[in-house]
Design a protein around this motif. Structure first.
Motif, PDB file in Angstrom:
ATOM      1  N   PRO A   1      15.376  -4.211 -21.894  1.00 49.26           N
ATOM      2  CA  PRO A   1      15.315  -2.742 -21.836  1.00 49.26           C
ATOM      3  C   PRO A   1      14.084  -2.198 -21.130  1.00 49.26           C
ATOM      4  CG  PRO A   1      16.075  -3.448 -23.990  1.00 49.26           C
ATOM      5  CD  PRO A   1      15.668  -4.698 -23.265  1.00 49.26           C
ATOM      6  N   GLU A   2      13.007  -2.970 -21.126  1.00 49.07           N
ATOM      7  CA  GLU A   2      11.765  -2.485 -20.526  1.00 49.07           C
ATOM      8  C   GLU A   2      11.865  -2.265 -19.021  1.00 49.07           C
ATOM      9  OE1 GLU A   2      11.754  -6.919 -20.220  1.00 49.07           O
ATOM     10  OE2 GLU A   2      12.191  -5.482 -21.829  1.00 49.07           O
TER      11      GLU A   2
ATOM     12  N   GLN B   1      16.257   1.050 -12.447  1.00 53.35           N
ATOM     13  CA  GLN B   1      15.625  -0.242 -12.679  1.00 53.35           C
ATOM     14  C   GLN B   1      15.428  -0.937 -11.338  1.00 53.35           C
ATOM     15  OE1 GLN B   1      19.259  -1.767 -15.039  1.00 53.35           O
ATOM     16  NE2 GLN B   1      18.442  -3.639 -14.102  1.00 53.35           N
ATOM     17  N   LYS B   2      14.313  -1.647 -11.223  1.00 55.96           N
ATOM     18  CA  LYS B   2      13.980  -2.349  -9.985  1.00 55.96           C
ATOM     19  C   LYS B   2      14.245  -3.838 -10.077  1.00 55.96           C
ATOM     20  CE  LYS B   2      10.336   1.013  -8.973  1.00 55.96           C
ATOM     21  NZ  LYS B   2       8.860   1.230  -8.890  1.00 55.96           N
TER      22      LYS B   2
ATOM     23  N   ALA C   1      17.013   3.162 -26.585  1.00 58.08           N
ATOM     24  CA  ALA C   1      18.455   3.125 -26.864  1.00 58.08           C
ATOM     25  C   ALA C   1      19.023   1.749 -26.558  1.00 58.08           C
ATOM     26  CB  ALA C   1      19.161   4.200 -26.055  1.00 58.08           C
ATOM     27  N   HIS C   2      18.570   1.148 -25.462  1.00 63.88           N
ATOM     28  CA  HIS C   2      19.070  -0.181 -25.102  1.00 63.88           C
ATOM     29  C   HIS C   2      18.585  -1.253 -26.067  1.00 63.88           C
ATOM     30  CE1 HIS C   2      21.099  -0.110 -20.978  1.00 63.88           C
ATOM     31  NE2 HIS C   2      21.073   1.139 -21.413  1.00 63.88           N
TER      32      HIS C   2
ATOM     33  N   VAL D   1      28.487  -2.297 -21.683  1.00 62.16           N
ATOM     34  CA  VAL D   1      28.494  -2.728 -20.288  1.00 62.16           C
ATOM     35  C   VAL D   1      27.198  -2.324 -19.591  1.00 62.16           C
ATOM     36  CG1 VAL D   1      29.667  -0.661 -19.385  1.00 62.16           C
ATOM     37  CG2 VAL D   1      29.886  -2.836 -18.176  1.00 62.16           C
ATOM     38  N   ASP D   2      26.594  -1.215 -20.010  1.00 66.81           N
ATOM     39  CA  ASP D   2      25.324  -0.797 -19.421  1.00 66.81           C
ATOM     40  C   ASP D   2      24.266  -1.887 -19.613  1.00 66.81           C
ATOM     41  OD1 ASP D   2      26.886   1.489 -19.424  1.00 66.81           O
ATOM     42  OD2 ASP D   2      25.467   2.729 -20.518  1.00 66.81           O
ATOM     43  N   ALA D   3      24.258  -2.484 -20.802  1.00 68.51           N
ATOM     44  CA  ALA D   3      23.240  -3.482 -21.126  1.00 68.51           C
ATOM     45  C   ALA D   3      23.450  -4.783 -20.361  1.00 68.51           C
ATOM     46  CB  ALA D   3      23.227  -3.746 -22.628  1.00 68.51           C
TER      47      ALA D   3
END
Length: 308
Positions: free
Chosen positions: A12-13, A6-7, A289-290, A42-44
């Motif tokens: 999620p996008e 991710q930048k 998934a997110h 935690v990823d989210a």
């Protein structure tokens, strides 16, 4: 290799699949060809910027991996072809949503023989969180009365099984729709949080495992000398309240730990722990998934498959 990066912070996008260099293997490390990677809450929150654990983007999220050793650095504890699983580097970046991950070999363990890579990838972060809180810190023992909040989630459903494997009497808090699922995992008593307040129905617990930030409320259901395990709360106010009630407060996070992973693997192969996989997604569908993760109704775990 393909990896999810991710930048910017966001929904999620912001997760996108990119082509990037395969990581190199240092002494004591192994290069794992990833077969599956677990998706955790935690990823989210790291992705969104709510919990800027990794600093500013760009970065890759994800920690849970299961796969096959492709290369082994000098002194590594695994060889080429070994099947391994683990949660490398947490809380630093592991970039686990990828086709290859390089990691210290002592942060991995042999994959449970009875589990698929998808099942094994669902275990490390969630199972280690429960294990380090209940076994290492609370030191649960046979006959202990253990209350587990959010018991049908990723950490909670494994906490139920770990507590039962250690001979505890487990009371699980979840909606009524999850009760049959939790009975199947071994829960002894169940509380439907939508129709009853656990603080009115539960008493004299030896241990409360709280992943819901309800520490102050949980103190009232513990016996004197009991243990409150909190994975989301800290601070002097909660510590003071616990001390005033004669309760031991354990504030815990999670860290890589191959020895505990080995014990978790043993329980899995003995049929005492099995992760519930609600859904799997291809690596390129990490954003989908997110979306499911952000909806907040996941029972058990979500997993990304890689090169299956």
């Amino acid at each position: 290799m393909r990896a999810v990066m991710q930048k910017s912070f966001g929904g999620p996008e912001v997760l996108e699949v990119v082509d990037t260099d395969r990581p190199s293997c240092l002494p004591g490390e192994v290069l794992v060809r990833v077969r599956a990677c677990g998706v955790n809450p935690v990823d989210a929150v790291v992705r969104s910027g709510e919990y800027p654990l990794l600093g500013e983007p760009p970065f890759g999220v994800g920690w849970d991996v299961s796969g096959v050793v492709e290369e082994a650095g000098s002194g590594a504890r695994f060889g080429v072809g070994d099947e391994v699983f683990g949660m490398p580097f947490f809380p630093r970046a592991a970039n686990a949503y990828a086709e290859y991950v390089a990691a210290p070999s002592r942060q991995l363990a042999r994959k449970p023989a009875s589990l698929s890579h998808v099942e094994a990838a669902a275990l490390p972060l969630a199972a280690l969180t429960a294990w380090q809180g209940l076994v290492d810190r609370a030191r649960i023992a046979p006959g202990d009365r253990v209350l587990i909040l959010r018991s049908a989630g990723g950490v909670g459903h494994l906490a139920v099984q770990i507590a039962k494997a250690h001979g505890a009497h487990v009371t699980a808090v979840a909606s009524a729709a999850r009760h049959d699922f939790l009975r199947g995992l071994g829960a002894d008593d169940l509380v439907d949080y939508r129709t009853a307040d656990f603080t009115d129905t539960v008493r004299n617990m030896d241990v409360v495992f709280d992943s819901t930030a309800q520490g102050q409320r949980s103190l009232g259901v513990l016996r004197a000398g009991g243990v409150l395990v909190s994975i989301l709360e800290d601070g002097d106010e909660l510590a003071t309240a616990a001390a005033a009630r004669g309760v031991r407060l354990v504030v815990t996070s999670v860290e890589p730990d191959y020895a505990s992973l080995e014990r978790i693997a043993e329980l899995a192969d003995a049929g005492k722990i099995r992760p519930h996989i609600e859904a799997t997604f291809d690596l390129v569908d990490a954003a989908t998934a997110h979306l499911a993760l952000d909806a907040g109704q996941v029972q058990g775990k979500l997993v990304l498959t890689v090169g299956q």
